[in-house]
Scaffold this motif. Structure first.
Motif, mmCIF file in Angstrom:
data_model
loop_
_atom_site.group_PDB
_atom_site.id
_atom_site.type_symbol
_atom_site.label_atom_id
_atom_site.label_comp_id
_atom_site.label_asym_id
_atom_site.label_seq_id
_atom_site.Cartn_x
_atom_site.Cartn_y
_atom_site.Cartn_z
ATOM 1 N N VAL A 59 -0.938 15.259 7.871
ATOM 2 C CA VAL A 59 -0.048 14.933 6.865
ATOM 3 C C VAL A 59 0.252 16.972 5.767
ATOM 4 O O VAL A 59 -0.999 16.490 5.785
ATOM 5 C CB VAL A 59 -0.197 13.527 6.134
ATOM 6 N N SER A 61 0.040 17.607 2.640
ATOM 7 C CA SER A 61 0.461 17.118 1.648
ATOM 8 C C SER A 61 -0.751 17.378 0.641
ATOM 9 O O SER A 61 -1.282 18.981 0.966
ATOM 10 C CB SER A 61 -0.050 15.466 1.691
ATOM 11 N N ILE A 317 1.642 8.389 0.855
ATOM 12 C CA ILE A 317 1.157 9.148 0.529
ATOM 13 C C ILE A 317 1.964 10.275 -0.311
ATOM 14 O O ILE A 317 1.857 10.930 -1.155
ATOM 15 C CB ILE A 317 0.570 9.858 1.853
ATOM 16 N N ARG A 318 3.407 10.414 -0.140
ATOM 17 C CA ARG A 318 3.800 11.193 -0.113
ATOM 18 C C ARG A 318 5.434 11.123 0.274
ATOM 19 O O ARG A 318 5.545 10.468 1.675
ATOM 20 C CB ARG A 318 3.906 12.686 -0.305
ATOM 21 N N SER A 320 9.217 12.718 1.855
ATOM 22 C CA SER A 320 9.715 13.787 1.772
ATOM 23 C C SER A 320 11.325 13.216 2.575
ATOM 24 O O SER A 320 11.598 12.345 2.690
ATOM 25 C CB SER A 320 8.951 14.472 3.444
ATOM 26 N N TRP A 325 5.710 9.439 4.144
ATOM 27 C CA TRP A 325 5.124 9.552 4.422
ATOM 28 C C TRP A 325 3.690 8.254 3.917
ATOM 29 O O TRP A 325 3.693 7.750 2.498
ATOM 30 C CB TRP A 325 3.500 11.255 4.292
#
Length: 357
Positions: A59, A61, A317-318, A320, A325
Protein backbone atom coordinates in the motif's frame (compact mmCIF):
# COMPACT_ATOMS: atom_id res chain seq x y z
CA UNK A 1 -104.82 -28.98 5.40
CA UNK A 2 -102.56 -30.92 3.07
CA UNK A 3 -99.73 -32.87 4.86
CA UNK A 4 -97.23 -32.75 1.93
CA UNK A 5 -95.86 -29.21 2.48
CA UNK A 6 -95.43 -29.88 6.16
CA UNK A 7 -93.46 -33.05 5.47
CA UNK A 8 -91.19 -31.24 2.99
CA UNK A 9 -90.52 -28.48 5.49
CA UNK A 10 -89.56 -31.03 8.15
CA UNK A 11 -87.18 -32.78 5.74
CA UNK A 12 -85.46 -29.50 4.86
CA UNK A 13 -84.98 -28.61 8.52
CA UNK A 14 -83.55 -32.04 9.24
CA UNK A 15 -81.07 -31.69 6.37
CA UNK A 16 -79.93 -28.26 7.59
CA UNK A 17 -79.47 -29.54 11.14
CA UNK A 18 -77.36 -32.47 9.90
CA UNK A 19 -75.13 -30.11 7.84
CA UNK A 20 -74.54 -27.82 10.83
CA UNK A 21 -73.74 -30.69 13.21
CA UNK A 22 -71.12 -32.18 10.83
CA UNK A 23 -69.32 -28.81 10.40
CA UNK A 24 -70.46 -28.03 6.93
CA UNK A 25 -67.91 -30.39 5.21
CA UNK A 26 -68.12 -34.13 5.20
CA UNK A 27 -64.77 -34.54 3.38
CA UNK A 28 -61.88 -35.81 5.48
CA UNK A 29 -59.15 -33.17 6.19
CA UNK A 30 -56.03 -33.45 4.13
CA UNK A 31 -52.74 -33.89 5.96
CA UNK A 32 -49.75 -31.76 5.08
CA UNK A 33 -47.04 -33.70 3.28
CA UNK A 34 -43.42 -32.81 2.81
CA UNK A 35 -44.07 -32.35 -0.87
CA UNK A 36 -46.84 -29.80 -0.19
CA UNK A 37 -44.71 -27.45 2.07
CA UNK A 38 -42.06 -25.49 0.18
CA UNK A 39 -40.46 -24.34 3.48
CA UNK A 40 -39.80 -27.94 4.47
CA UNK A 41 -39.21 -29.27 1.00
CA UNK A 42 -35.45 -28.33 1.14
CA UNK A 43 -32.82 -25.43 1.43
CA UNK A 44 -33.29 -22.07 -0.23
CA UNK A 45 -31.80 -21.84 -3.71
CA UNK A 46 -28.30 -20.25 -3.94
CA UNK A 47 -28.15 -16.48 -4.25
CA UNK A 48 -26.37 -15.13 -7.32
CA UNK A 49 -23.51 -12.78 -6.42
CA UNK A 50 -20.74 -10.97 -8.28
CA UNK A 51 -17.27 -11.66 -6.86
CA UNK A 52 -13.94 -9.87 -7.26
CA UNK A 53 -10.71 -11.79 -6.77
CA UNK A 54 -8.45 -9.67 -4.55
CA UNK A 55 -4.76 -10.24 -3.77
CA UNK A 56 -2.88 -8.32 -1.05
CA UNK A 57 -0.33 -5.83 -2.36
CA UNK A 58 1.94 -3.11 -0.93
CA UNK A 59 0.00 0.00 0.00
CA UNK A 60 1.31 3.41 -0.96
CA UNK A 61 0.01 5.18 2.11
CA UNK A 62 1.13 8.09 4.19
CA UNK A 63 0.38 10.75 6.77
CA UNK A 64 -0.62 14.31 5.92
CA UNK A 65 0.44 17.12 8.24
CA UNK A 66 -0.24 20.83 8.09
CA UNK A 67 3.00 22.76 8.48
CA UNK A 68 5.27 25.43 7.11
CA UNK A 69 8.71 26.04 5.68
CA UNK A 70 11.50 27.11 8.00
CA UNK A 71 15.05 28.31 7.41
CA UNK A 72 17.60 25.57 7.94
CA UNK A 73 19.54 27.97 10.16
CA UNK A 74 18.80 31.45 11.46
CA UNK A 75 21.43 33.32 13.37
CA UNK A 76 21.67 36.79 14.86
CA UNK A 77 25.34 37.72 14.44
CA UNK A 78 26.44 39.79 17.45
CA UNK A 79 29.48 41.90 18.27
CA UNK A 80 32.05 40.50 20.72
CA UNK A 81 33.65 43.90 21.42
CA UNK A 82 32.52 47.53 21.73
CA UNK A 83 33.19 49.98 18.94
CA UNK A 84 32.00 52.36 16.25
CA UNK A 85 30.96 50.88 12.91
CA UNK A 86 33.22 52.02 10.07
CA UNK A 87 31.90 49.72 7.29
CA UNK A 88 29.12 50.51 4.81
CA UNK A 89 25.90 48.62 5.60
CA UNK A 90 24.63 45.67 3.56
CA UNK A 91 20.90 45.79 2.90
CA UNK A 92 18.47 43.00 3.80
CA UNK A 93 17.91 40.51 1.03
CA UNK A 94 21.60 40.49 0.11
CA UNK A 95 23.12 37.06 -0.47
CA UNK A 96 26.31 36.62 1.54
CA UNK A 97 28.94 33.90 1.53
CA UNK A 98 30.64 32.26 4.49
CA UNK A 99 33.39 34.52 5.86
CA UNK A 100 32.13 37.67 4.12
CA UNK A 101 32.53 40.90 6.10
CA UNK A 102 29.28 42.14 7.64
CA UNK A 103 30.42 44.82 10.12
CA UNK A 104 33.83 46.36 10.86
CA UNK A 105 34.51 48.35 14.03
CA UNK A 106 36.96 51.17 14.63
CA UNK A 107 40.36 50.03 15.88
CA UNK A 108 40.57 52.80 18.49
CA UNK A 109 43.40 52.20 20.96
CA UNK A 110 43.56 48.44 20.40
CA UNK A 111 46.75 48.56 18.35
CA UNK A 112 48.39 50.46 21.20
CA UNK A 113 47.06 47.83 23.63
CA UNK A 114 48.64 45.10 21.50
CA UNK A 115 51.96 46.94 21.44
CA UNK A 116 51.91 47.35 25.23
CA UNK A 117 51.01 43.69 25.72
CA UNK A 118 53.91 42.64 23.48
CA UNK A 119 56.34 44.81 25.46
CA UNK A 120 55.14 43.32 28.77
CA UNK A 121 55.55 39.88 27.32
CA UNK A 122 59.11 40.49 26.14
CA UNK A 123 60.01 41.94 29.55
CA UNK A 124 58.59 38.95 31.39
CA UNK A 125 60.33 36.62 28.96
CA UNK A 126 63.69 38.28 29.59
CA UNK A 127 63.22 38.20 33.38
CA UNK A 128 62.35 34.54 33.29
CA UNK A 129 65.30 33.62 31.09
CA UNK A 130 67.84 31.64 33.04
CA UNK A 131 65.79 31.65 36.25
CA UNK A 132 66.40 27.93 36.75
CA UNK A 133 70.19 28.44 36.58
CA UNK A 134 70.07 31.33 39.03
CA UNK A 135 68.18 29.14 41.50
CA UNK A 136 70.87 26.44 41.24
CA UNK A 137 73.57 29.04 41.90
CA UNK A 138 71.64 30.34 44.89
CA UNK A 139 71.31 33.82 43.45
CA UNK A 140 67.48 33.80 43.64
CA UNK A 141 65.03 31.70 45.56
CA UNK A 142 62.65 29.17 44.05
CA UNK A 143 59.74 31.42 45.01
CA UNK A 144 61.21 34.26 42.97
CA UNK A 145 61.68 31.92 40.02
CA UNK A 146 58.04 30.84 40.21
CA UNK A 147 56.94 34.50 40.31
CA UNK A 148 58.93 35.25 37.16
CA UNK A 149 57.36 32.27 35.37
CA UNK A 150 53.85 33.35 36.45
CA UNK A 151 54.51 36.88 35.21
CA UNK A 152 55.53 35.47 31.83
CA UNK A 153 52.32 33.41 31.53
CA UNK A 154 50.20 36.43 32.55
CA UNK A 155 51.93 38.59 29.92
CA UNK A 156 51.25 35.91 27.30
CA UNK A 157 47.56 35.84 28.27
CA UNK A 158 47.27 39.64 28.06
CA UNK A 159 48.85 39.59 24.61
CA UNK A 160 46.45 36.90 23.39
CA UNK A 161 43.48 38.83 24.77
CA UNK A 162 44.55 42.06 23.05
CA UNK A 163 45.08 40.21 19.78
CA UNK A 164 41.70 38.53 20.00
CA UNK A 165 39.90 41.82 20.60
CA UNK A 166 41.65 43.26 17.56
CA UNK A 167 40.57 40.30 15.41
CA UNK A 168 36.96 40.63 16.63
CA UNK A 169 36.72 44.11 15.14
CA UNK A 170 35.68 42.40 11.89
CA UNK A 171 32.36 40.54 12.11
CA UNK A 172 32.02 37.96 9.32
CA UNK A 173 29.17 35.78 8.09
CA UNK A 174 29.26 32.38 9.84
CA UNK A 175 27.69 30.63 6.82
CA UNK A 176 26.38 31.39 3.35
CA UNK A 177 22.84 32.70 3.31
CA UNK A 178 20.52 35.67 3.02
CA UNK A 179 20.48 38.81 5.12
CA UNK A 180 17.13 39.08 6.88
CA UNK A 181 18.02 42.56 8.24
CA UNK A 182 20.32 45.44 7.34
CA UNK A 183 23.75 45.33 8.88
CA UNK A 184 24.60 48.04 11.43
CA UNK A 185 24.73 51.52 9.99
CA UNK A 186 28.00 53.36 9.35
CA UNK A 187 28.93 55.55 12.31
CA UNK A 188 26.67 53.79 14.83
CA UNK A 189 28.15 52.54 18.10
CA UNK A 190 27.48 48.94 19.06
CA UNK A 191 28.29 47.32 22.37
CA UNK A 192 29.44 43.84 23.16
CA UNK A 193 26.49 41.51 22.50
CA UNK A 194 24.63 43.94 20.21
CA UNK A 195 23.36 42.47 16.88
CA UNK A 196 25.18 43.28 13.68
CA UNK A 197 22.86 41.38 11.31
CA UNK A 198 20.50 38.39 11.00
CA UNK A 199 21.50 35.70 8.49
CA UNK A 200 19.21 32.94 7.16
CA UNK A 201 20.45 29.74 5.59
CA UNK A 202 17.78 28.82 3.01
CA UNK A 203 19.50 25.96 1.21
CA UNK A 204 18.59 23.36 2.22
CA UNK A 205 15.20 24.27 3.70
CA UNK A 206 13.21 22.62 6.48
CA UNK A 207 9.55 21.63 6.41
CA UNK A 208 8.10 21.61 9.92
CA UNK A 209 4.87 19.85 10.89
CA UNK A 210 3.31 18.57 14.10
CA UNK A 211 2.08 14.97 14.38
CA UNK A 212 -0.33 13.46 16.86
CA UNK A 213 0.75 10.70 19.23
CA UNK A 214 -0.83 8.10 16.96
CA UNK A 215 0.78 9.51 13.82
CA UNK A 216 4.29 9.96 15.23
CA UNK A 217 4.44 6.27 16.17
CA UNK A 218 4.24 5.41 12.45
CA UNK A 219 6.86 7.91 11.22
CA UNK A 220 10.51 6.89 10.86
CA UNK A 221 13.63 8.93 10.17
CA UNK A 222 14.84 8.98 6.54
CA UNK A 223 11.28 8.25 5.35
CA UNK A 224 10.41 9.79 1.99
CA UNK A 225 8.36 12.96 2.32
CA UNK A 226 7.16 15.89 0.30
CA UNK A 227 4.96 18.96 0.43
CA UNK A 228 2.68 21.11 -1.64
CA UNK A 229 2.85 24.86 -1.07
CA UNK A 230 -0.02 27.29 -1.50
CA UNK A 231 1.68 28.48 -4.68
CA UNK A 232 1.24 24.98 -6.12
CA UNK A 233 4.92 24.11 -6.03
CA UNK A 234 5.83 20.61 -4.87
CA UNK A 235 9.06 19.66 -3.10
CA UNK A 236 10.49 16.34 -1.92
CA UNK A 237 12.94 15.34 0.79
CA UNK A 238 13.44 13.04 3.76
CA UNK A 239 12.44 13.08 7.42
CA UNK A 240 15.49 14.24 9.40
CA UNK A 241 14.10 14.86 12.88
CA UNK A 242 11.28 13.46 15.05
CA UNK A 243 10.83 15.07 18.45
CA UNK A 244 10.78 12.82 21.52
CA UNK A 245 8.97 15.45 23.57
CA UNK A 246 5.37 16.55 23.04
CA UNK A 247 4.32 20.17 23.00
CA UNK A 248 2.94 20.99 26.44
CA UNK A 249 -0.13 22.75 24.99
CA UNK A 250 -1.08 20.84 21.81
CA UNK A 251 0.37 17.44 22.85
CA UNK A 252 1.82 17.05 19.35
CA UNK A 253 5.33 16.15 18.23
CA UNK A 254 7.57 18.25 15.97
CA UNK A 255 8.62 16.57 12.72
CA UNK A 256 11.21 18.07 10.35
CA UNK A 257 11.84 17.26 6.68
CA UNK A 258 14.88 18.57 4.82
CA UNK A 259 14.36 19.57 1.17
CA UNK A 260 16.73 21.20 -1.37
CA UNK A 261 16.28 24.85 -2.32
CA UNK A 262 18.92 25.31 -4.99
CA UNK A 263 17.01 28.06 -6.80
CA UNK A 264 16.34 29.94 -3.56
CA UNK A 265 12.62 30.35 -4.32
CA UNK A 266 11.39 28.70 -1.12
CA UNK A 267 10.64 31.28 1.56
CA UNK A 268 10.80 30.95 5.30
CA UNK A 269 7.32 30.62 6.87
CA UNK A 270 5.32 29.51 3.80
CA UNK A 271 2.30 27.26 4.49
CA UNK A 272 2.73 23.68 3.30
CA UNK A 273 0.71 20.45 3.23
CA UNK A 274 3.29 17.83 4.19
CA UNK A 275 2.95 14.20 3.07
CA UNK A 276 5.08 11.52 4.76
CA UNK A 277 5.15 8.11 3.08
CA UNK A 278 4.70 4.92 5.08
CA UNK A 279 6.13 1.59 3.88
CA UNK A 280 5.89 -2.09 4.73
CA UNK A 281 2.08 -2.28 4.88
CA UNK A 282 -0.01 -4.56 2.65
CA UNK A 283 -3.70 -4.38 1.88
CA UNK A 284 -6.51 -4.96 -0.60
CA UNK A 285 -8.09 -2.37 -2.85
CA UNK A 286 -11.84 -2.95 -3.25
CA UNK A 287 -14.86 -0.90 -4.35
CA UNK A 288 -16.24 1.24 -1.55
CA UNK A 289 -19.70 -0.17 -2.31
CA UNK A 290 -18.50 -3.62 -1.17
CA UNK A 291 -18.33 -2.47 2.45
CA UNK A 292 -21.10 -3.64 4.76
CA UNK A 293 -21.96 -4.01 8.44
CA UNK A 294 -22.71 -7.19 10.37
CA UNK A 295 -25.38 -7.52 13.04
CA UNK A 296 -23.05 -6.04 15.68
CA UNK A 297 -22.34 -2.96 13.58
CA UNK A 298 -18.76 -4.02 12.69
CA UNK A 299 -17.44 -2.77 9.36
CA UNK A 300 -16.34 -5.46 6.94
CA UNK A 301 -17.02 -7.28 3.67
CA UNK A 302 -18.80 -10.43 2.56
CA UNK A 303 -16.50 -13.02 1.00
CA UNK A 304 -17.02 -16.42 -0.59
CA UNK A 305 -15.44 -19.53 0.91
CA UNK A 306 -16.44 -23.05 -0.20
CA UNK A 307 -19.38 -21.55 -2.14
CA UNK A 308 -20.80 -20.02 1.03
CA UNK A 309 -20.95 -16.41 2.16
CA UNK A 310 -18.94 -15.34 5.18
CA UNK A 311 -18.39 -11.99 6.91
CA UNK A 312 -14.81 -10.70 7.36
CA UNK A 313 -14.05 -7.55 9.44
CA UNK A 314 -11.65 -5.01 7.92
CA UNK A 315 -9.73 -1.85 8.82
CA UNK A 316 -9.66 1.07 6.40
CA UNK A 317 -6.16 2.25 5.46
CA UNK A 318 -7.06 5.05 3.06
CA UNK A 319 -9.21 5.78 0.03
CA UNK A 320 -8.07 6.45 -3.51
CA UNK A 321 -9.49 7.11 -6.96
CA UNK A 322 -9.46 3.37 -7.74
CA UNK A 323 -11.26 2.31 -4.55
CA UNK A 324 -10.57 1.93 -0.87
CA UNK A 325 -7.51 0.28 0.69
CA UNK A 326 -8.32 -2.10 3.55
CA UNK A 327 -6.41 -4.51 5.78
CA UNK A 328 -7.36 -7.52 7.89
CA UNK A 329 -8.19 -9.87 5.01
CA UNK A 330 -6.39 -13.07 3.93
CA UNK A 331 -3.72 -12.69 1.24
CA UNK A 332 -6.17 -13.98 -1.37
CA UNK A 333 -9.86 -13.17 -0.89
CA UNK A 334 -12.97 -13.55 -3.06
CA UNK A 335 -14.86 -10.37 -2.21
CA UNK A 336 -18.59 -10.10 -2.98
CA UNK A 337 -19.04 -6.76 -4.71
CA UNK A 338 -22.69 -7.15 -5.77
CA UNK A 339 -25.31 -8.99 -3.72
CA UNK A 340 -23.57 -8.82 -0.33
CA UNK A 341 -26.63 -7.27 1.27
CA UNK A 342 -28.80 -10.27 0.34
CA UNK A 343 -26.75 -13.02 2.00
CA UNK A 344 -25.85 -14.01 5.54
CA UNK A 345 -23.10 -16.18 6.95
CA UNK A 346 -23.32 -19.75 5.68
CA UNK A 347 -25.74 -18.98 2.85
CA UNK A 348 -24.92 -20.81 -0.37
CA UNK A 349 -24.15 -18.53 -3.28
CA UNK A 350 -23.87 -18.85 -7.03
CA UNK A 351 -20.64 -17.08 -7.97
CA UNK A 352 -19.98 -14.98 -11.05
CA UNK A 353 -16.46 -13.57 -11.13
CA UNK A 354 -15.93 -9.96 -12.14
CA UNK A 355 -13.87 -9.51 -15.27
CA UNK A 356 -10.58 -7.72 -14.70
CA UNK A 357 -10.43 -4.42 -16.49
Amino acid sequence: MRPVPIILALLVCAAIATFVIKGGNSAAPKEDTPESSPAIAGEFPPVSVLVQKSVAQPVTSGIVLRGQTEAFRQLEVRAEVDGKVISQPLRKGTLVTEGQLLCELDVGTRQAAIAEAKARYEEAKANNKGAAGLVQKGIISETAAFSREAALEAAQANLDRAQREYNNLKINAPFSGLLESDTSEFGSFIQRGSPCATVLQLNPMKLVGFATEEQVARITENAQAGARLLSGRQVEGKVTFISRRADSVTRTFRVEITVPNDDGKLRDGSTADIYIALSGEKGHIIPQSALTLNGDGILGIRAVKDNKATFLPIEVIRDSAEGIWVSGLPAETNVIVVGQEYVTDGREVSVTFKEES
